[in-house]
Write an enzyme that holds these catalytic residues in place. Structure first.
Site, PDB file in Angstrom:
ATOM      1  N   ALA A 153       0.856  -1.192   0.000  1.00 14.02           N
ATOM      2  CA  ALA A 153       0.000   0.000   0.000  1.00 14.02           C
ATOM      3  C   ALA A 153       0.891   1.240   0.000  1.00 14.02           C
ATOM      4  O   ALA A 153       2.056   1.171   0.397  1.00 14.02           O
ATOM      5  CB  ALA A 153      -0.878  -0.011   1.244  1.00 14.02           C
ATOM      6  N   GLY A 186       0.667  -5.401   0.365  1.00  9.56           N
ATOM      7  CA  GLY A 186      -0.395  -5.588  -0.640  1.00  9.56           C
ATOM      8  C   GLY A 186       0.110  -6.245  -1.918  1.00  9.56           C
ATOM      9  O   GLY A 186      -0.660  -6.915  -2.614  1.00  9.56           O
ATOM     10  N   GLU A 197       0.021  -9.774  -1.119  1.00 12.25           N
ATOM     11  CA  GLU A 197      -1.400 -10.157  -1.008  1.00 12.25           C
ATOM     12  C   GLU A 197      -2.003 -10.367  -2.401  1.00 12.25           C
ATOM     13  O   GLU A 197      -2.788 -11.289  -2.611  1.00 12.25           O
ATOM     14  CB  GLU A 197      -2.186  -9.078  -0.254  1.00 12.25           C
ATOM     15  CG  GLU A 197      -1.838  -9.023   1.226  1.00 12.25           C
ATOM     16  CD  GLU A 197      -2.730  -8.058   1.991  1.00 12.25           C
ATOM     17  OE1 GLU A 197      -2.760  -6.865   1.619  1.00 12.25           O
ATOM     18  OE2 GLU A 197      -3.392  -8.494   2.944  1.00 12.25           O
ATOM     19  N   GLU A 220       3.975  -5.557   7.413  1.00 14.17           N
ATOM     20  CA  GLU A 220       3.119  -4.548   8.058  1.00 14.17           C
ATOM     21  C   GLU A 220       3.360  -4.444   9.563  1.00 14.17           C
ATOM     22  O   GLU A 220       3.206  -3.370  10.156  1.00 14.17           O
ATOM     23  CB  GLU A 220       1.637  -4.849   7.786  1.00 14.17           C
ATOM     24  CG  GLU A 220       1.174  -4.524   6.367  1.00 14.17           C
ATOM     25  CD  GLU A 220       1.360  -5.674   5.380  1.00 14.17           C
ATOM     26  OE1 GLU A 220       2.173  -6.583   5.649  1.00 14.17           O
ATOM     27  OE2 GLU A 220       0.677  -5.662   4.333  1.00 14.17           O
TER      28      GLU A 220
HETATM   29  N1  COA Z   1       4.547   3.247   0.012  1.00 12.21           N
HETATM   30  C1  COA Z   1       4.964   4.447  -0.403  1.00 12.21           C
HETATM   31  N2  COA Z   1       6.172   4.652  -0.935  1.00 12.21           N
HETATM   32  C2  COA Z   1       6.998   3.598  -1.061  1.00 12.21           C
HETATM   33  C3  COA Z   1       6.626   2.309  -0.647  1.00 12.21           C
HETATM   34  C4  COA Z   1       5.326   2.145  -0.090  1.00 12.21           C
HETATM   35  N3  COA Z   1       4.874   0.952   0.302  1.00 12.21           N
HETATM   36  N4  COA Z   1       7.649   1.469  -0.885  1.00 12.21           N
HETATM   37  C5  COA Z   1       8.621   2.207  -1.437  1.00 12.21           C
HETATM   38  N5  COA Z   1       8.241   3.495  -1.543  1.00 12.21           N
HETATM   39  C6  COA Z   1       8.999   4.626  -2.094  1.00 12.21           C
HETATM   40  C7  COA Z   1      10.070   5.102  -1.145  1.00 12.21           C
HETATM   41  O1  COA Z   1       9.524   5.995  -0.179  1.00 12.21           O
HETATM   42  C8  COA Z   1      10.989   5.785  -2.113  1.00 12.21           C
HETATM   43  O2  COA Z   1      10.446   7.044  -2.480  1.00 12.21           O
HETATM   44  P1  COA Z   1      11.405   8.364  -2.548  1.00 12.21           P
HETATM   45  O3  COA Z   1      12.444   8.020  -3.563  1.00 12.21           O
HETATM   46  O4  COA Z   1      10.464   9.435  -2.993  1.00 12.21           O
HETATM   47  O5  COA Z   1      11.964   8.524  -1.177  1.00 12.21           O
HETATM   48  C9  COA Z   1      10.929   4.891  -3.347  1.00 12.21           C
HETATM   49  O6  COA Z   1       9.699   4.194  -3.245  1.00 12.21           O
HETATM   50  C10 COA Z   1      12.043   3.866  -3.416  1.00 12.21           C
HETATM   51  O7  COA Z   1      12.041   3.111  -2.225  1.00 12.21           O
HETATM   52  P2  COA Z   1      13.297   2.992  -1.233  1.00 12.21           P
HETATM   53  O8  COA Z   1      12.791   2.704   0.137  1.00 12.21           O
HETATM   54  O9  COA Z   1      14.207   4.181  -1.388  1.00 12.21           O
HETATM   55  O10 COA Z   1      14.030   1.718  -1.849  1.00 12.21           O
HETATM   56  P3  COA Z   1      14.983   0.707  -1.064  1.00 12.21           P
HETATM   57  O11 COA Z   1      15.601  -0.142  -2.131  1.00 12.21           O
HETATM   58  O12 COA Z   1      15.888   1.417  -0.142  1.00 12.21           O
HETATM   59  O13 COA Z   1      14.005  -0.193  -0.179  1.00 12.21           O
HETATM   60  C11 COA Z   1      12.022  -1.517   0.231  1.00 12.21           C
HETATM   61  C12 COA Z   1      13.045  -1.019  -0.811  1.00 12.21           C
HETATM   62  C13 COA Z   1      10.928  -2.262  -0.544  1.00 12.21           C
HETATM   63  C14 COA Z   1      12.705  -2.463   1.217  1.00 12.21           C
HETATM   64  C15 COA Z   1      11.423  -0.300   0.983  1.00 12.21           C
HETATM   65  O14 COA Z   1      10.999   0.661   0.035  1.00 12.21           O
HETATM   66  C16 COA Z   1      10.247  -0.645   1.858  1.00 12.21           C
HETATM   67  O15 COA Z   1      10.430  -1.183   2.927  1.00 12.21           O
HETATM   68  N6  COA Z   1       9.031  -0.298   1.411  1.00 12.21           N
HETATM   69  C17 COA Z   1       7.823  -0.479   2.210  1.00 12.21           C
HETATM   70  C18 COA Z   1       7.385  -1.926   2.237  1.00 12.21           C
HETATM   71  C19 COA Z   1       6.174  -2.091   3.144  1.00 12.21           C
HETATM   72  O16 COA Z   1       6.237  -1.901   4.345  1.00 12.21           O
HETATM   73  N7  COA Z   1       5.039  -2.471   2.549  1.00 12.21           N
HETATM   74  C20 COA Z   1       3.807  -2.662   3.274  1.00 12.21           C
HETATM   75  C21 COA Z   1       3.023  -1.416   3.270  1.00 12.21           C
HETATM   76  S1  COA Z   1       1.549  -1.522   4.254  1.00 12.21           S
END
Ligand code: COA
Length: 259
Positions: free
Chosen positions: A65, A110, A113, A133
């Site tokens: 999400a 998601g 999911e 989450e």
């Molecule tokens: N929602 C909103 N933005 C997200 C996102 C999410 N679920 N996942 C990644 N992004 C964004 C980051 O904020 C970043 O944006 P920015 O460049 O404007 O700062 C961009 O996508 C790239 O992500 P980044 O975190 O810099 O990449 P990374 O390689 O360092 O890490 C992940 C990758 C997937 C490990 C990390 O992005 C992450 O943990 N994302 C969330 C996963 C999550 O918790 N999902 C469940 C949501 S309920």
């Protein structure tokens, strides 16, 4: 630019691409709206026999999400988003056509999911699947905990949920979630290989077998076996059932007409 891009990879094979790579294809509200529309169209189009879901950018299928939308205790919006996701994911699971989920990189929250609502998972060796989450102080809301435990059992599910562990592609293969794991550069070919194989299964049979897998899983075994035979007896008397048998005996490819 569209947040969801649809294209036909080959006649009968519709790809739905999550196209928000700068945010790792996170499921914003507008993206979810476009996703739902694309699913409804693909489900209704008789020319579409197989659906492929994929993420743009090569780094992620979908990273969950859009967490930015969660900020600020907007309870009504949050609940509306979760109810909508549940509805769309349920609809995806019930589409009466094979759905292949192709994961390059992250499929988190998601994103995982969604994968759990699909029928066949093809993973790049870079894939990482998880439901993180809990690290946000939350839990999945689109059916993830329940579909995961039914797919892999309590212990593997607990590892993902309670330790926030991500599954590697190889571990997903071991657990029986993935149908195939291939080097990232071979994904296009692997997707088409599976999709072409799906085209050889009669569409009415595929639709009924999807339903059997879904409904049979929550029924007692005798009821489920009766359901299976009812389906078979119905399929036997369809034009496609007869065509499949004739084609085999006449050593030719069947021409299925969804009748
Ligand atoms: N929602 C909103 N933005 C997200 C996102 C999410 N679920 N996942 C990644 N992004 C964004 C980051 O904020 C970043 O944006 P920015 O460049 O404007 O700062 C961009 O996508 C790239 O992500 P980044 O975190 O810099 O990449 P990374 O390689 O360092 O890490 C992940 C990758 C997937 C490990 C990390 O992005 C992450 O943990 N994302 C969330 C996963 C999550 O918790 N999902 C469940 C949501 S309920």
């Amino acid at each position: 630019m569209a947040l969801i891009e649809t294209s036909d990879l080959l006649p009968g094979i519709r790809q739905i691409l999550f196209n928000r790579p700068e945010k790792l294809n996170a499921l914003s509200t507008p993206l979810m709206r476009e996703f739902e529309t694309a699913l409804i169209e693909a489900a209704a189009d008789r020319g579409v026999r197989v659906i492929v879901l994929r993420g743009a950018g090569g780094k992620a299928f979908v990273a969950g999400a859009d967490i930015a939308e969660y900020q600020g205790d907007k309870r009504a919006e949050f609940i509306a988003y979760q109810l909508n996701s549940r509805r769309v994911f349920d609809m995806l699971e019930r589409i009466a056509k094979p759905v292949i989920c192709a994961v390059d990189g992250f499929a988190l929250g998601g994103g995982f999911e969604i994968a759990l609502c699909c029928d066949i998972l093809i993973l790049a060796d870079t894939a990482q699947l998880g439901l993180p989450e809990g690290r946000l102080g939350l839990c999945p809301g689109g059916g993830g905990t329940q579909r995961l435990v039914r797919a892999v059992g309590k212990y593997a599910a607990s590892d993902l949920l309670l330790a926030g562990w991500r599954l590697s592609a190889q571990r997903a293969l071991q657990l029986g979630i993935a149908a195939d794991v291939v080097p990232a550069e071979e994904m296009d070919e692997a997707i088409l290989r599976r999709a072409r194989a799906c085209l050889k299964v009669a569409p009415l049979a595929a639709a009924e077998m999807k339903r059997l897998l879904r409904e049979g899983a929550s029924a007692d075994i005798e009821t489920a076996k009766s359901l299976e035979q009812e389906v078979l007896f119905r399929l036997y008397s369809t034009a496609d059932g007869q065509e499949g048998i004739d084609a085999f005996l006449e050593k030719r490819d069947p021409q299925f007409r969804m009748e």
